[in-house]
Design an enzyme around this catalytic site. Structure first.
Site, PDB file in Angstrom:
ATOM      1  CG  ASP A 219      40.657  59.624 -81.578  1.00 55.01           C
ATOM      2  OD1 ASP A 219      40.504  58.447 -81.016  1.00 55.01           O
ATOM      3  OD2 ASP A 219      40.193  60.222 -82.159  1.00 55.01           O
ATOM      4  CG  LEU A 220      39.622  54.632 -85.234  1.00 58.76           C
ATOM      5  CD1 LEU A 220      40.149  54.203 -86.900  1.00 58.76           C
ATOM      6  CD2 LEU A 220      39.245  53.022 -85.390  1.00 58.76           C
ATOM      7  CG  ASP A 221      35.723  55.469 -83.301  1.00 57.15           C
ATOM      8  OD1 ASP A 221      36.282  55.290 -84.298  1.00 57.15           O
ATOM      9  OD2 ASP A 221      35.727  55.168 -82.465  1.00 57.15           O
TER      10      ASP A 221
ATOM     11  CB  THR B  13      33.555  55.797 -86.632  1.00 53.76           C
ATOM     12  OG1 THR B  13      34.720  56.078 -86.092  1.00 53.76           O
ATOM     13  CG2 THR B  13      33.609  54.502 -87.808  1.00 53.76           C
TER      14      THR B  13
ATOM     15  CE  LYS C  22      31.483  63.811 -82.005  1.00 53.64           C
ATOM     16  NZ  LYS C  22      32.001  65.408 -82.630  1.00 53.64           N
TER      17      LYS C  22
ATOM     18  CB  SER D  86      41.386  53.854 -80.916  1.00 47.39           C
ATOM     19  OG  SER D  86      40.211  53.844 -80.554  1.00 47.39           O
ATOM     20  CB  ALA D  87      38.519  54.884 -76.634  1.00 46.23           C
TER      21      ALA D  87
ATOM     22  CE  LYS E  10      42.072  57.979 -76.921  1.00 48.80           C
ATOM     23  NZ  LYS E  10      41.452  58.509 -78.354  1.00 48.80           N
TER      24      LYS E  10
ATOM     25  CD  GLU F 164      42.108  62.124 -79.319  1.00 40.80           C
ATOM     26  OE1 GLU F 164      40.513  62.311 -79.126  1.00 40.80           O
ATOM     27  OE2 GLU F 164      42.069  60.948 -79.056  1.00 40.80           O
ATOM     28  CG  ASP F 165      37.137  63.341 -82.033  1.00 42.82           C
ATOM     29  OD1 ASP F 165      37.134  62.259 -81.948  1.00 42.82           O
ATOM     30  OD2 ASP F 165      35.814  62.875 -82.934  1.00 42.82           O
TER      31      ASP F 165
HETATM   32  C1  BG6 Z   1      35.363  56.392 -78.823  1.00 37.98           C
HETATM   33  C2  BG6 Z   1      34.282  57.213 -79.057  1.00 37.98           C
HETATM   34  O1  BG6 Z   1      37.088  56.155 -79.878  1.00 37.98           O
HETATM   35  O2  BG6 Z   1      35.898  54.916 -78.722  1.00 37.98           O
HETATM   36  C3  BG6 Z   1      33.583  56.715 -78.519  1.00 37.98           C
HETATM   37  O3  BG6 Z   1      34.921  58.174 -79.971  1.00 37.98           O
HETATM   38  C4  BG6 Z   1      33.606  55.482 -78.030  1.00 37.98           C
HETATM   39  O4  BG6 Z   1      32.697  57.705 -78.986  1.00 37.98           O
HETATM   40  C5  BG6 Z   1      35.186  54.533 -77.447  1.00 37.98           C
HETATM   41  O5  BG6 Z   1      32.388  55.350 -77.222  1.00 37.98           O
HETATM   42  C6  BG6 Z   1      34.939  52.828 -77.821  1.00 37.98           C
HETATM   43  O6  BG6 Z   1      34.088  52.249 -79.472  1.00 37.98           O
HETATM   44  P1  BG6 Z   1      33.888  50.937 -78.641  1.00 37.98           P
HETATM   45  O7  BG6 Z   1      34.217  50.591 -80.611  1.00 37.98           O
HETATM   46  O8  BG6 Z   1      34.812  50.209 -78.737  1.00 37.98           O
HETATM   47  O9  BG6 Z   1      32.371  50.957 -78.992  1.00 37.98           O
HETATM   48 MG    MG Z   2      37.604  60.307 -81.822  1.00 38.85          MG
END
Ligand code: BG6
Ligand code: MG
Length: 217
Positions: A9-11, A17, A45, A114-115, A145, A169-170
């Site tokens: 996962d990224l964030d 972030t 999240k 990542s989402a 997700k 993942e977090d």
């Molecule tokens: C996820 C985050 O990685 O990405 C969420 O954990 C976030 O908090 C989602 O809403 C979407 O991100 P973005 O950058 O497309 O707004």
């Molecule tokens: Mg995350």
């Protein structure tokens, strides 16, 4: 060569972030007249931007037209982008550079799952864009997700079976997605929130080379 692969996962896993997403949502909540806590933020999240706004509006008991929702989604993203514009390699989370270097040296493929629709921009700022063998982000999926789609596409791009993939993942939604994909889930954060993970770690500092060796065996 191990037949395993890692999907990150990224964030909140590669980079911190998560705090910027929280700040941007909190500012939006306050502009709409209600408070938004870190505890409530756990629900956002791993969740897509659109779904995050719906959850936030439910928390504040606020109803908006679609046009207003679109306006706030844009504003939140602009605010978030202003935070991440300044970001550089110093914000990569502890343990991650060493882990990625180990995976590269051992030729263990790794992907991003990542989402976020900002994932490529963030990886570019962190100078990590070229390191990933595959990138799947919020622009590539039709279901967010906890649906496993993002991780299943990542496994396919890596040419791996889901059972040979380890997801880091977090977010609770991310752990659920990994589990439904039939992958091994490694959760970073509060074990009382991240229920059902195969492994629970308090922080990315615990993503040691020893653990990586154990996971890819
Ligand atoms: C996820 C985050 O990685 O990405 C969420 O954990 C976030 O908090 C989602 O809403 C979407 O991100 P973005 O950058 O497309 O707004
Ligand atoms: Mg995350």
């Amino acid at each position: 060569m191990s037949k395993k692969a890692i999907i990150f996962d990224l964030d909140g896993v590669i980079v911190d972030t998560a705090k910027y997403h929280f700040l941007a949502w909190k500012e939006l909540a306050e502009s709409l007249g209600f408070d938004f806590t870190e505890e409530q933020n756990e629900l956002l999240k791993g969740v897509s931007r659109v779904r995050s706004l719906e959850i936030l509006l439910d928390i504040g008991n606020v109803e908006l037209s679609q046009a207003e929702k679109n306006k706030y989604l844009n504003e939140k993203n602009e605010q978030y982008l202003s935070y991440i514009a300044e970001m550089d390699t110093r914000e990569i989370l502890p343990g991650i550079p060493e882990l990625l270097a180990f995976l590269k040296a051992e030729r263990i493929p790794f992907a991003l799952g990542s989402a976020s629709k900002n994932a490529r921009l963030i990886l570019e700022n962190l100078k990590l864009l070229e390191d990933f063998n595959a990138i799947v982000d919020g622009n590539d999926v039709s279901t967010a997700k906890p649906d496993p789609e993002v991780f299943l596409i990542a496994a396919e791009k890596l040419g791996k079976n889901p059972e040979d993939c380890i997801v880091i993942e977090d977010a609770f939604a991310g752990v659920q997605a990994a589990n439904s994909a039939g992958m091994t889930s490694v959760a970073i954060g509060d074990p009382e929130v991240l229920i059902g993970a195969d492994f629970n770690l308090k922080s990315t500092k615990e993503l040691t080379i020893d653990l990586a060796r154990q996971l890819i065996k």
